[in-house]
Design a protein around this motif. Structure first.
Motif, PDB file in Angstrom:
ATOM      1  N   ASN A 133      22.879  10.802  33.111  1.00 34.30           N
ATOM      2  CA  ASN A 133      23.186  10.804  31.683  1.00 34.30           C
ATOM      3  C   ASN A 133      22.455  11.931  30.968  1.00 34.30           C
ATOM      4  O   ASN A 133      23.029  12.621  30.114  1.00 34.30           O
ATOM      5  CB  ASN A 133      22.830   9.450  31.061  1.00 34.30           C
ATOM      6  N   ILE A 134      21.186  12.128  31.307  1.00 36.85           N
ATOM      7  CA  ILE A 134      20.423  13.235  30.726  1.00 36.85           C
ATOM      8  C   ILE A 134      21.063  14.563  31.108  1.00 36.85           C
ATOM      9  O   ILE A 134      21.262  15.442  30.264  1.00 36.85           O
ATOM     10  CB  ILE A 134      18.950  13.191  31.178  1.00 36.85           C
ATOM     11  N   ASN A 135      21.414  14.710  32.370  1.00 32.37           N
ATOM     12  CA  ASN A 135      22.009  15.969  32.827  1.00 32.37           C
ATOM     13  C   ASN A 135      23.351  16.236  32.154  1.00 32.37           C
ATOM     14  O   ASN A 135      23.653  17.389  31.827  1.00 32.37           O
ATOM     15  CB  ASN A 135      22.146  15.979  34.350  1.00 32.37           C
ATOM     16  N   ARG A 136      24.141  15.209  31.928  1.00 29.85           N
ATOM     17  CA  ARG A 136      25.413  15.393  31.208  1.00 29.85           C
ATOM     18  C   ARG A 136      25.162  15.943  29.805  1.00 29.85           C
ATOM     19  O   ARG A 136      25.861  16.836  29.346  1.00 29.85           O
ATOM     20  CB  ARG A 136      26.193  14.084  31.137  1.00 29.85           C
ATOM     21  N   GLU A 137      24.185  15.363  29.136  1.00 28.94           N
ATOM     22  CA  GLU A 137      23.874  15.841  27.783  1.00 28.94           C
ATOM     23  C   GLU A 137      23.356  17.268  27.819  1.00 28.94           C
ATOM     24  O   GLU A 137      23.721  18.092  26.970  1.00 28.94           O
ATOM     25  CB  GLU A 137      22.858  14.917  27.101  1.00 28.94           C
ATOM     26  N   LEU A 138      22.507  17.595  28.777  1.00 27.78           N
ATOM     27  CA  LEU A 138      22.021  18.970  28.892  1.00 27.78           C
ATOM     28  C   LEU A 138      23.177  19.935  29.146  1.00 27.78           C
ATOM     29  O   LEU A 138      23.207  21.038  28.591  1.00 27.78           O
ATOM     30  CB  LEU A 138      20.969  19.074  29.993  1.00 27.78           C
ATOM     31  N   CYS A 139      24.144  19.525  29.962  1.00 25.95           N
ATOM     32  CA  CYS A 139      25.320  20.369  30.208  1.00 25.95           C
ATOM     33  C   CYS A 139      26.138  20.553  28.935  1.00 25.95           C
ATOM     34  O   CYS A 139      26.609  21.658  28.655  1.00 25.95           O
ATOM     35  CB  CYS A 139      26.187  19.778  31.319  1.00 25.95           C
ATOM     36  N   ARG A 140      26.310  19.492  28.141  1.00 24.57           N
ATOM     37  CA  ARG A 140      27.032  19.609  26.863  1.00 24.57           C
ATOM     38  C   ARG A 140      26.322  20.598  25.943  1.00 24.57           C
ATOM     39  O   ARG A 140      26.958  21.437  25.297  1.00 24.57           O
ATOM     40  CB  ARG A 140      27.166  18.248  26.187  1.00 24.57           C
ATOM     41  N   ARG A 141      25.008  20.500  25.885  1.00 23.99           N
ATOM     42  CA  ARG A 141      24.242  21.417  25.027  1.00 23.99           C
ATOM     43  C   ARG A 141      24.351  22.849  25.525  1.00 23.99           C
ATOM     44  O   ARG A 141      24.479  23.780  24.720  1.00 23.99           O
ATOM     45  CB  ARG A 141      22.776  20.983  24.983  1.00 23.99           C
ATOM     46  N   LEU A 142      24.295  23.048  26.827  1.00 25.26           N
ATOM     47  CA  LEU A 142      24.434  24.390  27.392  1.00 25.26           C
ATOM     48  C   LEU A 142      25.817  24.960  27.100  1.00 25.26           C
ATOM     49  O   LEU A 142      25.956  26.128  26.735  1.00 25.26           O
ATOM     50  CB  LEU A 142      24.167  24.358  28.896  1.00 25.26           C
ATOM     51  N   ARG A 143      26.841  24.137  27.231  1.00 26.12           N
ATOM     52  CA  ARG A 143      28.204  24.581  26.938  1.00 26.12           C
ATOM     53  C   ARG A 143      28.330  25.003  25.465  1.00 26.12           C
ATOM     54  O   ARG A 143      28.921  26.033  25.144  1.00 26.12           O
ATOM     55  CB  ARG A 143      29.191  23.468  27.267  1.00 26.12           C
ATOM     56  N   ARG A 144      27.757  24.191  24.546  1.00 27.65           N
ATOM     57  CA  ARG A 144      27.781  24.553  23.115  1.00 27.65           C
ATOM     58  C   ARG A 144      27.031  25.857  22.880  1.00 27.65           C
ATOM     59  O   ARG A 144      27.485  26.715  22.114  1.00 27.65           O
ATOM     60  CB  ARG A 144      27.178  23.433  22.265  1.00 27.65           C
ATOM     61  N   ALA A 145      25.876  26.020  23.527  1.00 28.50           N
ATOM     62  CA  ALA A 145      25.097  27.253  23.371  1.00 28.50           C
ATOM     63  C   ALA A 145      25.882  28.445  23.907  1.00 28.50           C
ATOM     64  O   ALA A 145      25.904  29.514  23.271  1.00 28.50           O
ATOM     65  CB  ALA A 145      23.753  27.132  24.090  1.00 28.50           C
ATOM     66  N   ASN A 146      26.536  28.287  25.044  1.00 26.73           N
ATOM     67  CA  ASN A 146      27.355  29.373  25.591  1.00 26.73           C
ATOM     68  C   ASN A 146      28.467  29.758  24.625  1.00 26.73           C
ATOM     69  O   ASN A 146      28.752  30.939  24.419  1.00 26.73           O
ATOM     70  CB  ASN A 146      27.956  28.973  26.943  1.00 26.73           C
ATOM     71  N   ASN A 147      29.112  28.770  24.022  1.00 25.67           N
ATOM     72  CA  ASN A 147      30.175  29.053  23.056  1.00 25.67           C
ATOM     73  C   ASN A 147      29.637  29.776  21.831  1.00 25.67           C
ATOM     74  O   ASN A 147      30.276  30.697  21.321  1.00 25.67           O
ATOM     75  CB  ASN A 147      30.894  27.762  22.655  1.00 25.67           C
ATOM     76  N   ARG A 148      28.451  29.368  21.358  1.00 19.65           N
ATOM     77  CA  ARG A 148      27.846  30.048  20.204  1.00 19.65           C
ATOM     78  C   ARG A 148      27.513  31.496  20.534  1.00 19.65           C
ATOM     79  O   ARG A 148      27.734  32.395  19.725  1.00 19.65           O
ATOM     80  CB  ARG A 148      26.584  29.310  19.755  1.00 19.65           C
ATOM     81  N   ILE A 149      26.981  31.730  21.726  1.00 17.26           N
ATOM     82  CA  ILE A 149      26.651  33.088  22.146  1.00 17.26           C
ATOM     83  C   ILE A 149      27.918  33.930  22.221  1.00 17.26           C
ATOM     84  O   ILE A 149      27.953  35.073  21.734  1.00 17.26           O
ATOM     85  CB  ILE A 149      25.902  33.084  23.491  1.00 17.26           C
ATOM     86  N   ALA A 150      28.966  33.383  22.811  1.00 20.95           N
ATOM     87  CA  ALA A 150      30.240  34.113  22.924  1.00 20.95           C
ATOM     88  C   ALA A 150      30.787  34.444  21.542  1.00 20.95           C
ATOM     89  O   ALA A 150      31.271  35.568  21.313  1.00 20.95           O
ATOM     90  CB  ALA A 150      31.244  33.303  23.728  1.00 20.95           C
ATOM     91  N   GLU A 151      30.711  33.507  20.601  1.00 20.19           N
ATOM     92  CA  GLU A 151      31.177  33.768  19.235  1.00 20.19           C
ATOM     93  C   GLU A 151      30.370  34.887  18.583  1.00 20.19           C
ATOM     94  O   GLU A 151      30.932  35.752  17.915  1.00 20.19           O
ATOM     95  CB  GLU A 151      31.086  32.494  18.393  1.00 20.19           C
ATOM     96  N   LEU A 152      29.075  34.868  18.764  1.00 12.88           N
ATOM     97  CA  LEU A 152      28.219  35.909  18.185  1.00 12.88           C
ATOM     98  C   LEU A 152      28.542  37.285  18.789  1.00 12.88           C
ATOM     99  O   LEU A 152      28.558  38.285  18.078  1.00 12.88           O
ATOM    100  CB  LEU A 152      26.739  35.568  18.392  1.00 12.88           C
ATOM    101  N   LEU A 153      28.782  37.306  20.081  1.00 12.55           N
ATOM    102  CA  LEU A 153      29.112  38.572  20.730  1.00 12.55           C
ATOM    103  C   LEU A 153      30.455  39.101  20.282  1.00 12.55           C
ATOM    104  O   LEU A 153      30.633  40.308  20.096  1.00 12.55           O
ATOM    105  CB  LEU A 153      29.078  38.429  22.258  1.00 12.55           C
ATOM    106  N   ARG A 154      31.433  38.209  20.064  1.00 12.00           N
ATOM    107  CA  ARG A 154      32.748  38.633  19.572  1.00 12.00           C
ATOM    108  C   ARG A 154      32.641  39.178  18.153  1.00 12.00           C
ATOM    109  O   ARG A 154      33.358  40.082  17.772  1.00 12.00           O
ATOM    110  CB  ARG A 154      33.736  37.472  19.601  1.00 12.00           C
ATOM    111  N   ALA A 155      31.752  38.589  17.351  1.00  8.93           N
ATOM    112  CA  ALA A 155      31.602  38.996  15.958  1.00  8.93           C
ATOM    113  C   ALA A 155      30.864  40.320  15.802  1.00  8.93           C
ATOM    114  O   ALA A 155      30.975  40.987  14.784  1.00  8.93           O
ATOM    115  CB  ALA A 155      30.883  37.897  15.161  1.00  8.93           C
ATOM    116  N   SER A 156      30.117  40.717  16.822  1.00  5.69           N
ATOM    117  CA  SER A 156      29.319  41.942  16.681  1.00  5.69           C
ATOM    118  C   SER A 156      30.071  43.178  17.130  1.00  5.69           C
ATOM    119  O   SER A 156      31.128  43.193  17.628  1.00  5.69           O
ATOM    120  CB  SER A 156      28.029  41.834  17.470  1.00  5.69           C
TER     121      SER A 156
END
Length: 156
Positions: A133-156
């Motif tokens: 359960n902890i690992n699932r949540e960590l994966c969800r957070r990592l996926r959200r962080a990856n999406n945020r990074i990708a959005e920032l890179l697209r915007a720059s």
């Protein structure tokens, strides 16, 4: 103070951290939790300090901040009932990675590394479920962080 009540059990069953546990396993884990109360504005944990426990949010809202090199804080997340934090220190045994501050009066349930180890010794099957359960949540957070990074890179 250790906690245990039917209301607590219903709350825990509704949170992702406790999903999939048998009644007996949930009762054992719930008996290991310690209720902690904080006023609005209280710092629960500070980035860089040693951490040997995690917390489940029962009531209130909290903010998660990271310190920039300049000393300013970056708002990383908001935590609400059912969310949990501090689990990274239980897995990697490193210092706290962020500061968590109560935005409103808050009730948390704390689970220490020592209690989690006792849980492992008492019910290894349930322990594995909790770690999944902890690992699932960590994966969800990592996926959200990856999406945020990708959005920032697209915007720059």
């Amino acid at each position: 103070m250790a906690v245990s009540s039917p209301d607590l059990k219903a709350f825990l069953l509704a949170t992702p951290f406790f999903g999939g546990l048998s009644d007996a396993s949930l009762d054992l884990l719930a008996s290991m939790l310690v209720e902690r109360r904080f006023d609005a504005g209280s710092t629960i944990v500070s980035e860089g300090e040693p951490g040997r426990s995690m917390f489940v949010v029962h009531t209130g809202t909290l903010v998660v901040d990271k310190r920039r090199d300049s000393g300013a804080f970056i708002h990383m997340a908001k935590l609400e009932p059912g969310d949990f934090f501090g689990e990274m220190t239980l897995i990697e045994m490193q210092n706290r990675s962020a500061t968590v501050i109560a935005e409103s009066p808050t009730v948390l349930y704390e689970l220490t590394a020592r209690c989690l180890y006792a849980y492992y010794k008492a019910d290894i099957h349930a322990y594995v479920i909790v770690m999944q359960n902890i690992n699932r949540e960590l994966c969800r957070r990592l996926r959200r962080a990856n999406n945020r990074i990708a959005e920032l890179l697209r915007a720059s």
